[in-house]
Design a protein around this motif. Structure first.
Motif, PDB file in Angstrom:
ATOM      1  N   VAL A 131       0.912  -1.287   0.154  1.00  0.00           N
ATOM      2  CA  VAL A 131      -0.137   0.100  -0.004  1.00  0.00           C
ATOM      3  C   VAL A 131       0.938   1.122   0.185  1.00  0.00           C
ATOM      4  O   VAL A 131       1.854   1.490   0.788  1.00  0.00           O
ATOM      5  N   LEU A 132       0.779   1.937  -0.908  1.00  0.00           N
ATOM      6  CA  LEU A 132       1.457   3.396  -1.090  1.00  0.00           C
ATOM      7  C   LEU A 132       0.543   4.405  -0.481  1.00  0.00           C
ATOM      8  O   LEU A 132      -0.512   4.552  -1.023  1.00  0.00           O
ATOM      9  N   LEU A 133       1.041   5.091   0.762  1.00  0.00           N
ATOM     10  CA  LEU A 133       0.199   5.978   1.346  1.00  0.00           C
ATOM     11  C   LEU A 133       0.550   7.299   1.108  1.00  0.00           C
ATOM     12  O   LEU A 133       1.727   7.715   1.280  1.00  0.00           O
ATOM     13  N   ASN A 134      -0.328   8.264   0.840  1.00  0.00           N
ATOM     14  CA  ASN A 134      -0.036   9.691   0.352  1.00  0.00           C
ATOM     15  C   ASN A 134      -0.101  10.396   1.732  1.00  0.00           C
ATOM     16  O   ASN A 134      -0.890  11.555   1.846  1.00  0.00           O
ATOM     17  N   THR A 135       0.668  10.136   2.529  1.00  0.00           N
ATOM     18  CA  THR A 135       0.942  10.966   3.938  1.00  0.00           C
ATOM     19  C   THR A 135       2.215  10.824   4.365  1.00  0.00           C
ATOM     20  O   THR A 135       2.951  10.210   3.702  1.00  0.00           O
ATOM     21  N   HIS A 136       2.495  11.712   5.180  1.00  0.00           N
ATOM     22  CA  HIS A 136       3.855  11.490   5.876  1.00  0.00           C
ATOM     23  C   HIS A 136       3.919  12.137   7.546  1.00  0.00           C
ATOM     24  O   HIS A 136       2.825  12.883   7.687  1.00  0.00           O
ATOM     25  N   SER A 137       4.482  11.472   8.271  1.00  0.00           N
ATOM     26  CA  SER A 137       4.561  11.816   9.793  1.00  0.00           C
ATOM     27  C   SER A 137       4.890  13.157  10.204  1.00  0.00           C
ATOM     28  O   SER A 137       4.367  13.575  11.204  1.00  0.00           O
ATOM     29  N   SER A 138       5.307  13.771   9.138  1.00  0.00           N
ATOM     30  CA  SER A 138       6.045  15.272   9.576  1.00  0.00           C
ATOM     31  C   SER A 138       4.539  16.008   9.663  1.00  0.00           C
ATOM     32  O   SER A 138       4.630  17.107  10.620  1.00  0.00           O
ATOM     33  N   ILE A 139       3.518  15.921   9.006  1.00  0.00           N
ATOM     34  CA  ILE A 139       2.163  16.564   8.926  1.00  0.00           C
ATOM     35  C   ILE A 139       1.092  15.842   9.769  1.00  0.00           C
ATOM     36  O   ILE A 139       0.149  16.382  10.172  1.00  0.00           O
ATOM     37  N   MET A 140       1.215  14.413   9.613  1.00  0.00           N
ATOM     38  CA  MET A 140      -0.010  13.874  10.269  1.00  0.00           C
ATOM     39  C   MET A 140       0.751  12.919  11.593  1.00  0.00           C
ATOM     40  O   MET A 140       2.012  12.715  11.211  1.00  0.00           O
ATOM     41  N   GLU A 141      -0.059  12.601  12.465  1.00  0.00           N
ATOM     42  CA  GLU A 141       0.552  12.121  13.456  1.00  0.00           C
ATOM     43  C   GLU A 141       1.028  10.923  13.209  1.00  0.00           C
ATOM     44  O   GLU A 141       0.487   9.968  12.818  1.00  0.00           O
ATOM     45  N   SER A 142       1.922  10.380  13.913  1.00  0.00           N
ATOM     46  CA  SER A 142       2.754   9.279  13.677  1.00  0.00           C
ATOM     47  C   SER A 142       1.708   8.170  14.252  1.00  0.00           C
ATOM     48  O   SER A 142       1.043   8.222  15.238  1.00  0.00           O
ATOM     49  N   ARG A 143       1.922   6.990  13.366  1.00  0.00           N
ATOM     50  CA  ARG A 143       0.943   5.751  13.739  1.00  0.00           C
ATOM     51  C   ARG A 143       1.686   4.412  13.187  1.00  0.00           C
ATOM     52  O   ARG A 143       2.802   4.717  12.206  1.00  0.00           O
ATOM     53  N   PRO A 144       1.606   3.269  13.774  1.00  0.00           N
ATOM     54  CA  PRO A 144       1.994   2.181  13.298  1.00  0.00           C
ATOM     55  C   PRO A 144       1.655   1.731  12.053  1.00  0.00           C
ATOM     56  O   PRO A 144       0.408   1.912  11.612  1.00  0.00           O
ATOM     57  N   PHE A 145       2.603   1.087  11.347  1.00  0.00           N
ATOM     58  CA  PHE A 145       2.340   0.638   9.770  1.00  0.00           C
ATOM     59  C   PHE A 145       2.742  -0.912   9.655  1.00  0.00           C
ATOM     60  O   PHE A 145       3.791  -1.121  10.131  1.00  0.00           O
ATOM     61  N   ALA A 146       2.163  -1.344   8.827  1.00  0.00           N
ATOM     62  CA  ALA A 146       2.351  -2.997   8.464  1.00  0.00           C
ATOM     63  C   ALA A 146       3.709  -2.667   7.689  1.00  0.00           C
ATOM     64  O   ALA A 146       3.798  -1.773   7.045  1.00  0.00           O
ATOM     65  N   PRO A 147       4.564  -3.804   7.520  1.00  0.00           N
ATOM     66  CA  PRO A 147       5.581  -3.799   6.735  1.00  0.00           C
ATOM     67  C   PRO A 147       5.592  -3.386   5.327  1.00  0.00           C
ATOM     68  O   PRO A 147       6.242  -2.754   4.575  1.00  0.00           O
ATOM     69  N   ASN A 148       4.283  -3.649   4.674  1.00  0.00           N
ATOM     70  CA  ASN A 148       3.777  -3.598   3.443  1.00  0.00           C
ATOM     71  C   ASN A 148       3.035  -2.281   3.471  1.00  0.00           C
ATOM     72  O   ASN A 148       2.244  -2.002   2.397  1.00  0.00           O
TER      73      ASN A 148
END
Length: 411
Positions: A131-148
């Motif tokens: 899954v390619l996700l159009n976000t980044h932790s610099s502006i959205m709150e950090s959250r855990p992600f699966a390896p894929n």
């Protein structure tokens, strides 16, 4: 990704004998997964917004509602008890709606438009490689992600280009800087009620900064401090050093461009994920949220004066540094992982086994139920034994008392 072209008669479509990979958006229209079954190749989901709950569910990505706000609600990452309650209910409703309605509707369309019988949609979707996700932790709150799950927020951002001469002259001739005002391509600021437009005009008249305003009509009366255009090159404008502030509806593409350029935001969210985006930016200290219904002369002027303060500007610059501090650019990151999936025949090793668990096992409901049963059974057994012991002791005392009374009578 395609191979082995069979002809170029139609320039709009190139027939191929096989594909290496399919990339498709993950939202609510998943009928394109029929092509995955047809060509029997790995596929990648692209999420153009914050990760939808059902996409997270398909890859067993953690989405704890205690601190991961629903992308359609209006909450920041720090939620009150009431907000966490509604966030949990929202997550449940989203997942139930997708599994019970959207899945069946997509399967109906797949069976209608594909010649062969298509497997159940979930059997296809749960085999997603990445899954390619159009976000980044610099502006959205950090959250855990699966390896894929890979964040590629800002993939659309290109190096700034030369501005049109009139806009460039307007920017360069603004000694106090410029405010850029745009509510995206869907919202027409020309349709704002007159009272709302006048509130912006009043606020702009009280500031030293000039204003670039994306306005779809040229009937509004302005002065030399305001430039109106039906269309403006947003990315290139935000990258200009004279721009001090971005008034935005907080669509994801726009806030990524603002973060890249290090510009603070006055957010006026109107629909969809814009509220979640703006709350995340406000939590990061990058933005100030103003609700549409409260827009008046005082609220807009006060909000503009606040966001123009140095602390917002400095925070925006810090966020920009974090946004750009990556091993590779977002585009190079996406290219690497796309090629990685192709090289590794779908990269199934990135897929967590949690994907195959039914929800009651994933949430450990069966384990919790077993523990509750064991504790309840043990508690009952202990209670039963103690009760019998106590009852026996009481009975023994009664017997002893009767025996004592009989002895007394005989004596």
């Amino acid at each position: 990704m395609r191979r082995k072209r069979d002809g170029l008669q139609n320039p709009g479509f190139v027939p191929v004998s096989r594909y290496d990979l399919i990339i498709t958006e993950s939202f609510t229209i998943d009928v394109t997964l029929g092509f995955v079954d047809k060509f029997q190749v790995p596929f990648i989901f692209l999420s153009t917004c914050s990760m939808p709950p059902w996409t997270s569910s398909l890859v067993a990505n953690p989405q704890n509602p205690a601190y991961v706000p629903n992308f359609l609600l209006r909450y920041s990452p720090r939620m009150t008890f009431t907000e966490r309650l509604w966030n949990t209910l929202g997550l449940t409703i989203n997942l139930a709606g997708w599994y019970w309605f959207h899945v069946s509707e997509n399967e109906r369309l797949m069976n209608k438009y594909f010649e062969t019988d298509v497997p159940p949609l979930l059997d296809i979707a749960k085999n997603v490689s990445l899954v390619l996700l159009n976000t980044h932790s610099s502006i959205m709150e950090s959250r855990p992600f699966a390896p894929n799950v890979i964040e590629v927020g800002g993939i659309h951002i290109e190096p700034p280009r030369q501005l049109p001469k009139d806009i460039e002259h307007f920017l360069e001739s603004s000694p106090q800087g410029v405010i850029y005002f745009c509510l995206g391509s869907t919202i027409r600021t020309a349709t704002l009620p007159e009272k709302k437009r006048n509130a912006f005009m009043f606020a702009f008249s009280q500031l030293r900064e000039r204003v670039l305003w994306k306005f779809e009509e040229e009937t509004i009366d302005t002065n030399e401090n305001i430039m109106i255009r039906k269309w403006m090159p947003q990315r290139d404008i935000l990258a200009h050093p004279k721009v001090k502030l971005f008034i935005s509806h907080c669509g994801l593409m726009g806030i990524l461009e603002a973060a890249s350029a290090g510009k603070p935001i006055l957010g006026i969210p109107l629909a969809g994920d814009q509220w979640t985006n703006c709350r995340a930016l406000e939590f990061k200290g990058l933005a100030k949220l103003v609700t549409y219904r409260t827009i008046d002369n005082e609220s807009i002027l006060k909000a503009l004066q606040e966001v123009l303060q140095p602390e917002y500007v400095e925070r925006a610059k810090q966020i920009s540094k974090i946004f750009h501090d990556r091993p590779m650019t977002p585009m190079d990151t996406a290219i690497y992982w796309v090629e990685y999936v192709i090289r590794n025949k779908g990269a199934k090793h990135l897929r967590t086994s949690a994907v195959d668990l039914p929800f009651y096992q994933y949430l450990l409901l069966d384990v919790v139920a077993f523990i509750i049963f064991c504790v309840s059974a043990t508690s009952y057994i202990i209670y039963y034994i103690l009760k019998r012991v106590i009852d026996n002791r009481k009975a023994l005392k009664v017997v002893k008392a009767k025996l004592s009374s009989k002895k007394l009578k005989k004596s």
